[in-house]
Design a protein around this motif. Structure first.
Motif, mmCIF file in Angstrom:
data_model
loop_
_atom_site.group_PDB
_atom_site.id
_atom_site.type_symbol
_atom_site.label_atom_id
_atom_site.label_comp_id
_atom_site.label_asym_id
_atom_site.label_seq_id
_atom_site.Cartn_x
_atom_site.Cartn_y
_atom_site.Cartn_z
ATOM 1 N N ILE A 173 0.844 -1.206 0.000
ATOM 2 C CA ILE A 173 0.000 0.000 0.000
ATOM 3 C C ILE A 173 0.877 1.253 0.000
ATOM 4 O O ILE A 173 0.574 2.241 -0.653
ATOM 5 N N GLY A 174 1.980 1.205 0.767
ATOM 6 C CA GLY A 174 2.884 2.355 0.803
ATOM 7 C C GLY A 174 2.576 3.342 1.910
ATOM 8 O O GLY A 174 2.755 4.554 1.762
ATOM 9 N N THR A 175 2.098 2.831 3.039
ATOM 10 C CA THR A 175 1.815 3.709 4.187
ATOM 11 C C THR A 175 2.387 3.095 5.472
ATOM 12 O O THR A 175 2.531 1.869 5.557
ATOM 13 N N ASN A 176 2.673 3.975 6.424
ATOM 14 C CA ASN A 176 3.082 3.477 7.747
ATOM 15 C C ASN A 176 1.908 3.507 8.735
ATOM 16 O O ASN A 176 2.097 3.387 9.946
ATOM 17 N N ASN A 177 0.700 3.662 8.218
ATOM 18 C CA ASN A 177 -0.498 3.666 9.078
ATOM 19 C C ASN A 177 -0.817 2.236 9.519
ATOM 20 O O ASN A 177 -1.682 1.559 8.949
ATOM 21 N N VAL A 178 -0.090 1.773 10.536
ATOM 22 C CA VAL A 178 -0.283 0.399 11.014
ATOM 23 C C VAL A 178 -0.527 0.465 12.524
ATOM 24 O O VAL A 178 0.215 1.131 13.246
ATOM 25 N N ASP A 179 -1.562 -0.164 12.989
ATOM 26 C CA ASP A 179 -1.825 -0.169 14.444
ATOM 27 C C ASP A 179 -2.365 -1.544 14.849
ATOM 28 O O ASP A 179 -2.424 -2.456 14.046
ATOM 29 N N HIS A 180 -2.793 -1.633 16.120
ATOM 30 C CA HIS A 180 -3.116 -2.940 16.695
ATOM 31 C C HIS A 180 -4.301 -2.802 17.636
ATOM 32 O O HIS A 180 -4.379 -1.836 18.395
ATOM 33 N N CYS A 181 -5.207 -3.752 17.569
ATOM 34 C CA CYS A 181 -6.449 -3.612 18.358
ATOM 35 C C CYS A 181 -6.181 -3.640 19.858
ATOM 36 O O CYS A 181 -6.992 -3.137 20.650
ATOM 37 N N ALA A 182 -5.064 -4.227 20.299
ATOM 38 C CA ALA A 182 -4.806 -4.327 21.751
ATOM 39 C C ALA A 182 -4.069 -3.097 22.271
ATOM 40 O O ALA A 182 -3.824 -3.007 23.479
ATOM 41 N N ARG A 183 -3.701 -2.154 21.395
ATOM 42 C CA ARG A 183 -2.921 -0.990 21.852
ATOM 43 C C ARG A 183 -3.869 0.159 22.189
ATOM 44 O O ARG A 183 -3.964 1.134 21.489
ATOM 45 N N THR A 184 -4.581 0.007 23.313
ATOM 46 C CA THR A 184 -5.512 1.074 23.681
ATOM 47 C C THR A 184 -5.083 1.664 25.024
ATOM 48 O O THR A 184 -4.409 1.056 25.799
#
Ligand code: SF4
Ligand code: SF4
Ligand code: SF4
Length: 352
Positions: A341-352
């Motif tokens: 995709i070419g993005t660094n928009n990566v996150d995780h459902c447990a990181r709240t």
């Protein structure tokens, strides 16, 4: 640790110091019955069914809390020992309502096992049943204190292993019984329904509500697996009858949980057989969801992602990883977002 040798029932045994006579006997295939002892609760000496004779020591000794010493001579099976064990088990049987025929504990009950191995058909003591009302207030656990043998395992499990501090022994003398908080019904207490107490209970005093009448222990296959709910990876056994999961227990011999589970892992298995479970991808067609093949769903998703990237740029897309999947899957998702995709928009459902 220092090496020692002792003799149990005529067998010369080499071991190391700081072990109990019970553990040394069990490690060497010598059967000594127990009711209150459990390797995980580290407390014992309550039921006294594990008594043995030790040459040079007066009376009978409780093997679960007797340290094995160099040169000790131990007998585990004399007439005096068997009579004492019989008396203890008969007292337990006469002081509770032990209707094994319909008891959920039958087949896994350690009191039933002890009675069987000692050849006890019925207690020679008068019936002293207290007729305590069964506590059905918990959505997951049934407490029948008429079958409680006051072994303290549930109390140790709740307070020292799960560290929830709900259970304790309440009242005195013949009224003594396990209580939740200040003698509240379990469902109204601070119990978090982890089920640690149920797993540790040696009798049918604490049983799982959903499994009732679904099958005896010997009718179920046990499949060891990893809990699907989070990344801790607790090890568990699925108890399966006729291809249906009827119970889950923690695997006591394996890290990371050594038998403990949370409410989700122990009791949240209904989803497996749920009719509402999604079994194929859904795509909205004319405003309504319709089942499609994985190929069609992936083609559609790829086309949409390319469209969005072309029209709005890669920064308009975000990838959210999942705590319930493997590290490898999360890695692939991250790589896909950055490299494809070419993005660094990566996150995780447990990181709240
Ligand atoms: S708790 Fe054990 S001994 Fe008591 S009724 Fe159930 S199976 Fe029988
Ligand atoms: S289910 Fe868990 S929190 Fe509740 S009483 Fe048992 S061990 Fe304690
Ligand atoms: S409820 Fe079960 S584990 Fe708790 S004291 Fe009674 S017999 Fe032991």
């Amino acid at each position: 640790m220092k090496n020692i040798s002792l003799n149990i029932d005529g067998k010369n045994i080499k071991t190391v110091e700081r072990k109990t006579v019970l553990n040394v006997a069990r490690e060497n295939g010598i059967y000594i019955p127990t009711l209150c002892y459990h390797p995980r609760t580290k407390q014992a000496g309550k039921c006294r069914i594990c008594v043995v004779e030790v040459k040079g020591l007066p009376g009978l000794r409780v093997s679960c809390s007797l340290e094995a010493k160099d040169g000790m001579e131990v007998l585990t099976n004399t007439g005096r020992i068997i009579e004492t064990r019989k008396m203890i088990v008969e007292l337990y049987l006469s002081s509770g309502r032990h209707n094994c025929i319909s008891c959920e504990g039958s087949g896994t009950c350690e009191l039933q096992d002890a009675a069987y191995h000692l050849g006890i058909e019925k207690s020679s003591f008068p019936n002293m049943t207290k007729d305590i009302p069964i506590d059905t207030s918990s959505p997951m656990i049934i407490r029948d204190m008429n079958k409680c043998i006051q072994c303290y395992r549930c109390i140790a499990g709740c307070n020292d292993i799960a560290v929830n501090e709900v259970l304790d022994m309440g009242f005195r003398s013949s009224r003594m019984t396990v209580v939740c908080d200040t003698n509240k019904p379990m469902g109204k207490s601070s119990c978090v329904i982890c089920g640690e107490c149920v797993q540790l209970c040696p009798t049918g005093a604490l049983t799982e509500r959903k499994s009732a009448t679904k099958g005896r222990d010997w009718e179920t296959g046990k499949i060891k697996t990893t809990c699907p709910y989070c990344g801790v990876g607790c090890q568990m056994y699925l108890h399966v009858r006729d291809n249906e999961i009827i119970k889950v227990t923690g695997a006591e011999d394996t890290a990371p949980n050594y038998g403990s589970l949370c409410i989700k892992g122990r009791f949240g298995y209904d989803f497996v057989h749920s009719h509402e479970r999604l079994r194929s991808p859904l795509l909205r067609k004319n405003g309504e969801f319709a089942e499609v093949s994985w190929e069609d769903a992936l083609d559609f998703t790829a086309k949409k992602l390319l469209e969005i990237k072309k029209n709005h740029g890669p920064e308009s897309i975000v990838g959210i990883g999942c705590a319930r999947t493997t590290n490898e899957n999360n890695y692939v998702m991250m790589k896909f977002m950055r490299a494809v995709i070419g993005t660094n928009n990566v996150d995780h459902c447990a990181r709240t």
